[in-house]
Enzyme design. Structure first.
Site, PDB file in Angstrom:
ATOM      1  N   LEU A 274      58.017  37.814  20.546  1.00  0.00           N
ATOM      2  CA  LEU A 274      57.431  37.985  21.883  1.00  0.00           C
ATOM      3  C   LEU A 274      56.019  37.725  21.854  1.00  0.00           C
ATOM      4  O   LEU A 274      55.303  38.201  21.106  1.00  0.00           O
ATOM      5  CB  LEU A 274      57.968  39.300  22.273  1.00  0.00           C
ATOM      6  CG  LEU A 274      59.273  39.635  22.630  1.00  0.00           C
ATOM      7  CD1 LEU A 274      59.381  41.173  22.986  1.00  0.00           C
ATOM      8  CD2 LEU A 274      59.944  38.833  23.653  1.00  0.00           C
TER       9      LEU A 274
ATOM     10  N   TYR B 187      42.637  39.960  23.467  1.00  0.00           N
ATOM     11  CA  TYR B 187      43.824  39.380  22.802  1.00  0.00           C
ATOM     12  C   TYR B 187      43.829  40.058  21.444  1.00  0.00           C
ATOM     13  O   TYR B 187      44.746  40.518  20.758  1.00  0.00           O
ATOM     14  CB  TYR B 187      43.689  37.783  22.930  1.00  0.00           C
ATOM     15  CG  TYR B 187      45.111  37.372  21.906  1.00  0.00           C
ATOM     16  CD1 TYR B 187      46.149  37.310  22.738  1.00  0.00           C
ATOM     17  CD2 TYR B 187      44.806  37.050  20.627  1.00  0.00           C
ATOM     18  CE1 TYR B 187      47.133  36.742  21.790  1.00  0.00           C
ATOM     19  CE2 TYR B 187      45.770  36.154  19.779  1.00  0.00           C
ATOM     20  CZ  TYR B 187      47.122  36.447  20.435  1.00  0.00           C
ATOM     21  OH  TYR B 187      48.236  35.700  19.910  1.00  0.00           O
TER      22      TYR B 187
ATOM     23  N   LYS C 243      46.438  42.828  19.921  1.00  0.00           N
ATOM     24  CA  LYS C 243      47.475  42.623  18.894  1.00  0.00           C
ATOM     25  C   LYS C 243      46.970  43.663  17.778  1.00  0.00           C
ATOM     26  O   LYS C 243      47.838  44.263  17.001  1.00  0.00           O
ATOM     27  CB  LYS C 243      46.886  41.281  18.211  1.00  0.00           C
ATOM     28  CG  LYS C 243      47.520  40.074  18.974  1.00  0.00           C
ATOM     29  CD  LYS C 243      49.064  40.343  19.035  1.00  0.00           C
ATOM     30  CE  LYS C 243      49.555  38.964  19.811  1.00  0.00           C
ATOM     31  NZ  LYS C 243      51.002  38.976  20.233  1.00  0.00           N
TER      32      LYS C 243
END
Length: 212
Positions: A65, A117, A121
């Site tokens: 995903l 980002y 993560k």
């Protein structure tokens, strides 16, 4: 999870062709134009994952995903797709006794990063480890190359061309920054799923190439 994406679509094809898996279940927002006797498609609302808890089972779960800022400018929605959904799936998988979970993350993932980002993560990696899965594989690819389904991704195509020039110049510890074919990541995920292991395994981009 994520069978409509670049890595997910390639991995789906590998799994369907493999004699090691007798059934492949994909969770999608809308049905994919793929037909195969081993394939089971579940069109779901990812905001109601708990509704499909009994289906989140099997020998291995592959989570590919992910979205982009262009497709999902709302950062709260972006985080939900890249962090919340994968984590919720992991928690349900743990409760259902799934032994393997394979997560596509990103090179540079770091929960302490100032970049949205890479921070996100890193956070999903850390939170995933805390779930306590018997076997967790985290893949950290660099810039991905391959045929994407989305049109008009001129910037990424330009970067891909740039990497053709840069890649040969990256040696030693910099090799992990070389671009990597999405097919290579998919193959590495598949091959690792065939090995019975316990623990948490981190696969940076250069090591992913060695696995595949």
């Amino acid at each position: 999870m994520g069978a409509s994406g670049l890595i997910g679509g390639l991995l789906l094809n590998v799994l369907l062709q493999s004699s090691e898996y007798k059934e492949v279940v994909i969770f999608v927002r809308k049905e994919l134009p793929v037909k195969h006797k081993k394939l089971k498609q579940l069109v779901i609302d990812f905001n109601k994952l708990e509704t499909y808890a009994t289906e989140i089972t099997g020998d291995a779960i592959f989570c590919c995903l992910g979205t982009t800022r262009k497709k999902t400018p709302d950062l709260s929605v972006y985080r939900k797709i890249d962090h919340d959904y994968p984590l919720q799936v992991a928690k349900i998988a743990f409760q259902n006794g799934v032994e393997q979970y394979h997560l596509v993350s990103s090179l540079g993932a770091d929960a302490n990063s100032s970049n949205f980002y890479t921070k996100m993560k890193g956070e999903v990696e850390d939170d995933m480890i805390k779930v306590g899965l018997k076997c967790l594989h985290i893949y950290r690819p660099s810039f991905l190359t391959g045929n994407r389904t989305e049109k008009n991704r001129f910037a990424e195509r330009n970067v891909a061309v740039l990497f053709k020039v840069i890649d040969p110049l990256l040696f030693g510890g910099l090799k992990k920054y070389r671009s990597i074919p999405a097919k290579t990541v998919a193959l590495a995920m598949y091959k690792q799923s065939l090995i019975k292991q316990e623990g948490v395994f981190m696969h940076p981009s250069d090591q992913i190439k060695q696995i595949a």
